[in-house]
Enzyme design. Structure first.
Site, PDB file in Angstrom:
ATOM      1  N   TYR A   5      96.224 -59.310  -5.472  1.00  6.07           N
ATOM      2  CA  TYR A   5      94.725 -58.844  -5.615  1.00  6.07           C
ATOM      3  C   TYR A   5      94.183 -58.677  -4.239  1.00  6.07           C
ATOM      4  O   TYR A   5      94.634 -59.329  -3.044  1.00  6.07           O
ATOM      5  CB  TYR A   5      93.894 -60.002  -6.188  1.00  6.07           C
ATOM      6  CG  TYR A   5      94.168 -60.005  -7.915  1.00  6.07           C
ATOM      7  CD1 TYR A   5      93.087 -59.215  -8.469  1.00  6.07           C
ATOM      8  CD2 TYR A   5      95.000 -60.759  -8.352  1.00  6.07           C
ATOM      9  CE1 TYR A   5      93.087 -59.407 -10.099  1.00  6.07           C
ATOM     10  CE2 TYR A   5      95.273 -60.820  -9.743  1.00  6.07           C
ATOM     11  CZ  TYR A   5      94.224 -60.041 -10.563  1.00  6.07           C
ATOM     12  OH  TYR A   5      94.336 -60.177 -12.038  1.00  6.07           O
ATOM     13  N   ASP A  32      88.029 -59.151 -15.339  1.00  2.56           N
ATOM     14  CA  ASP A  32      86.827 -59.620 -15.705  1.00  2.56           C
ATOM     15  C   ASP A  32      86.059 -58.360 -15.836  1.00  2.56           C
ATOM     16  O   ASP A  32      86.323 -57.321 -14.920  1.00  2.56           O
ATOM     17  CB  ASP A  32      86.036 -60.560 -14.951  1.00  2.56           C
ATOM     18  CG  ASP A  32      86.596 -62.093 -15.375  1.00  2.56           C
ATOM     19  OD1 ASP A  32      87.264 -62.142 -16.509  1.00  2.56           O
ATOM     20  OD2 ASP A  32      86.330 -62.928 -14.684  1.00  2.56           O
TER      21      ASP A  32
END
Length: 326
Positions: free
Chosen positions: A130, A66
Site C-alpha cells: 500500500y 474501504d
C-alpha cells in the site's frame, strides 16, 4: 435441465488484475440489497453477466479496501463456465470483454490469467503493498488542486520531520502483534503480522499542480509491504507516523504504542483519511513473470519453492469476444 448444462460444460478459473479510483464507491466489495451505496464489484459482476456463464460469475477479491480508498492494482479470481462445446475464453478476450461492458469510467481491468481450479486470490497472495500520499504546505482545501483533493491527505504544516518518521517506522518493521493499529470490526483471528517494508520518501511535483503552487506544496509517499494487513492498519500506522513528523509524538513513543497492544489508547485512535490510500500491488508465489508482464504490478517476487504453479496463457483463439453473448 440447468444442472445438466452445468455438468456438461467446462469451468475455467481466472486471476484478474483491476484498478479503480475509490472516490465514488463504498469500497471494493459488492453492496447487496436496496442500499444506494455501491461497490467496485457491483460493476465488475454486472459486466461479467454479459459473458453468459452457465453459473453466475462471482469475484473473490484479494484485498478488501474501504470507501474512498483507491487501487493501482487489486486482484480477484473468478470462474466462468461456458455452455457445452464452447472452449474457455482466452485471458485476453476475458479482459477485453469485461472492459467493454464496464459501466463506470473509474474502473479498469488490467490483465487476466488462467489459473488452476484451486487457486484463491486472497489466500495465495504472498505480498501486498500500500502507498499513502501526503501533501504539506496546504493551509486550506482551496489551496490544493481539484485534481489532487481526493488523492492525498493535505496537511497545513509546511514541513515534516522525515528523519523522525523514518526512525519511528523502523520500530514497526518485523513480526509483531499489531493490535494497537487495528480498528474494530476486523475479521482476523490473529493480530500478528510481519511488516517487511515501511518507507517515507518525497514525491516529484504533481503534474496537476500549477508551477507557482508547486514551490509551496510538497508531496510525500509512505509505502508499506506485508503479506497481509489488519483492518485499517495502514491508515492507523500512517496517522501515527504523521504525528511523529509533526512533532506530536516521538519515535520512541511509537514503539511504546506498538508494545501496548491497545487499539483504544490516547494516540491509537488516529486514522488517516481514506482518500490518500492506494493499494499498489498484490503478488503471488512463482508469478514473478506475471508481475513483470503487468505494468501496474512491476514488483518482483523472489524465486518460488518447488510445487508453485504458473499461469496458463491460452491463445486468444480459445474464445472470441463475438461469442460472449451467445
Amino acid at each position: 435441465m440447468g444442472s445438466g448444462r452445468a455438468a456438461d460444460s467446462v469451468r475455467a478459473r481466472y486471476l484478474v488484475y483491476f484498478q479503480y479510483l475509490g472516490t465514488d464507491f463504498n469500497g471494493v466489495a459488492a453492496v447487496r440489497g436496496t442500499q444506494r451505496a455501491v461497490g467496485v464489484l457491483n460493476y465488475l459482476e454486472e459486466a461479467a453477466e454479459r459473458l453468459n456463464s452457465v453459473l453466475p460469475v462471482k469475484f473473490i477479491i484479494s484485498s478488501r479496501t474501504d470507501a474512498g480508498v483507491h487501487a493501482l492494482c487489486n486482484a480477484a479470481h473468478l470462474d466462468v463456465q461456458r455452455r457445452s462445446g464452447q472452449p474457455p475464453f482466452s485471458p485476453e478476450i476475458l479482459t477485453h470483454a469485461l472492459n467493454s461492458h464496464l459501466k463506470h469510467p473509474a474502473i479498469r481491468v488490467l490483465q487476466s490469467f488462467r489459473v488452476p481450479s484451486n487457486f484463491h486470490a486472497r489466500y495465495a497472495a504472498t505480498s501486498r503493498t500500500y502507498l499513502y500520499r501526503l501533501a504539506t504546505g496546504c493551509p486550506g482545501l482551496a489551496q490544493l488542486s481539484v485534481f489532487e483533493r481526493n488523492r492525498c491527505w493535505a496537511l497545513r504544516a509546511d514541513c515534516l520531520d522525515v528523519a523522525a518518521m523514518r526512525e519511528a517506522a523502523q520500530h514497526l518493521l518485523g513480526t509483531h502483534d499489531f493490535s494497537a493499529f487495528q480498528s474494530a470490526g476486523s475479521p482476523s483471528t490473529s493480530t500478528v503480522r510481519t511488516l517487511r517494508r515501511a518507507s517515507v520518501s518525497p514525491d516529484p511535483a504533481s503534474p496537476f499542480v500549477l508551477p507557482q503552487e508547486s514551490r509551496r506544496l510538497q508531496f510525500w509517499t509512505l509505502e508499506f509491504e506485508s503479506q497481509s494487513f489488519l483492518y485499517r492498519q495502514v491508515r492507523r500506522m500512517t496517522a501515527i507516523l504523521v504525528a511523529v513528523g509533526l512533532g506530536a509524538l516521538t519515535p520512541t513513543q511509537v514503539k511504546v504504542i506498538l508494545e501496548s497492544r491497545d487499539p483504544l489508547g490516547r494516540h491509537q485512535t488516529r486514522v488517516a483519511p481514506a482518500h490518500g490510500l492506494f493499494l499498489k500491488s498484490v503478488l503471488y508465489r512463482d508469478l514473478e513473470d506475471l508481475a513483470a508482464q503487468n505494468p501496474a504490478c512491476t514488483q518482483q517476487e523472489s524465486p518460488a519453492p518447488l510445487g508453485a504453479f504458473r499461469p496458463e496463457t491460452s491463445s486468444a483463439k480459445a474464445g472470441g469476444l463475438e461469442s460472449c453473448l451467445q
